[in-house]
Design a protein around this motif. Sequence first.
Motif, mmCIF file in Angstrom:
data_model
loop_
_atom_site.group_PDB
_atom_site.id
_atom_site.type_symbol
_atom_site.label_atom_id
_atom_site.label_comp_id
_atom_site.label_asym_id
_atom_site.label_seq_id
_atom_site.Cartn_x
_atom_site.Cartn_y
_atom_site.Cartn_z
ATOM 1 N N MET A 1 0.845 -1.314 -0.078
ATOM 2 C CA MET A 1 -0.370 0.383 -0.125
ATOM 3 C C MET A 1 1.000 1.564 -0.257
ATOM 4 N N ARG A 3 1.458 5.847 -0.504
ATOM 5 C CA ARG A 3 0.624 6.704 0.465
ATOM 6 C C ARG A 3 0.948 7.914 -1.272
ATOM 7 N N GLN A 18 -9.387 11.645 -5.533
ATOM 8 C CA GLN A 18 -9.237 10.897 -4.188
ATOM 9 C C GLN A 18 -9.366 9.588 -3.576
ATOM 10 N N LEU A 19 -10.363 9.541 -4.297
ATOM 11 C CA LEU A 19 -11.297 8.502 -4.534
ATOM 12 C C LEU A 19 -11.227 7.069 -5.176
ATOM 13 N N THR A 22 -7.984 5.603 -3.983
ATOM 14 C CA THR A 22 -8.206 5.743 -3.241
ATOM 15 C C THR A 22 -8.561 3.855 -3.436
ATOM 16 N N ARG A 23 -9.348 3.579 -4.465
ATOM 17 C CA ARG A 23 -10.342 2.833 -4.725
ATOM 18 C C ARG A 23 -8.849 1.199 -4.959
ATOM 19 N N HIS A 26 -4.310 3.316 -2.492
ATOM 20 C CA HIS A 26 -3.476 4.195 -1.945
ATOM 21 C C HIS A 26 -4.413 5.054 -0.796
ATOM 22 N N VAL A 27 -3.304 4.803 -0.828
ATOM 23 C CA VAL A 27 -3.501 6.195 1.073
ATOM 24 C C VAL A 27 -3.602 7.320 0.581
ATOM 25 N N VAL A 28 -4.303 7.694 0.292
ATOM 26 C CA VAL A 28 -4.191 9.540 -0.213
ATOM 27 C C VAL A 28 -4.500 10.547 0.669
ATOM 28 N N ASP A 29 -3.633 11.738 0.405
ATOM 29 C CA ASP A 29 -3.824 12.745 1.883
ATOM 30 C C ASP A 29 -3.684 13.864 0.655
ATOM 31 N N SER A 46 5.381 10.663 2.326
ATOM 32 C CA SER A 46 4.412 10.465 1.662
ATOM 33 C C SER A 46 5.377 9.123 0.740
ATOM 34 N N GLU A 109 -2.963 6.685 -12.502
ATOM 35 C CA GLU A 109 -2.657 5.000 -11.609
ATOM 36 C C GLU A 109 -1.358 4.549 -12.186
#
Length: 227
Positions: A1, A3, A18-19, A22-23, A26-29, A46, A109
């Motif tokens: 995973m 970031r 971001q959505l 995340t799907r 990934h962990v998205v900030d 990150s 991606e």
Amino acid sequence: MSRVLLIEDDRAVRDGLQLALTRQGHVVDAAETGEQGLERLSREPSDVVVLDLMLPGIDGFEVCRRIRAAGDLPIIMLTARDDDIDVVAGLEAGADDYVVKPVQARVLEARIRAVLRRTAAEPRADPAVERHGALTVDRVGLVVAKDGERVSLAPTELRLLLELSGTPGRVLSRQQLLESVWEHGYLGDSRLVDACVQRLRAKIEDDSAAPVYVQTVRGFGYRFGPL
């Protein structure tokens, strides 16, 4: 995973990416300004930064320069148009790759996964440490040194050096380098290669205008040496 730090001022674009990311696991900030992005990066490491160029306050070019000056974190820039000036300026500021808006999530991606693979570049079965004049390349430890001093290279710069130095004297076309280093397919953007070569030369050559290691073969591409 992994970031991902996403710096984008357009809320609709920011929320959508971001959505989507995340799907994909990934962990998205997410941050909406360059200042906010830099502040979050100082608090939370990150693996890759996705950076819009046109930001209020500190623009994306300056954010890119500051991130690159601080280390080798991969940067993918978002540009509103496939504009030569914007793209070249972003690459010269230190970006590893770029995606043109409107951004297709699957394209972004793919670029993120490619740049992360470059970050974790797999060593080859070649001898661990190679010496090329004053330059030492450790393919296992992924460490490059010049005159005994370690050279800090961004992941794409390192991957490019590994690719070229793996076959000294052999000329590789820009398209070959795009496919092997950036994983871009047919008719990729050669500006990625040229900008990365310039940044690499600035770090390993005594004189970037008269390169000894990464040499241009006019009309064909680049080769490593001969020294």
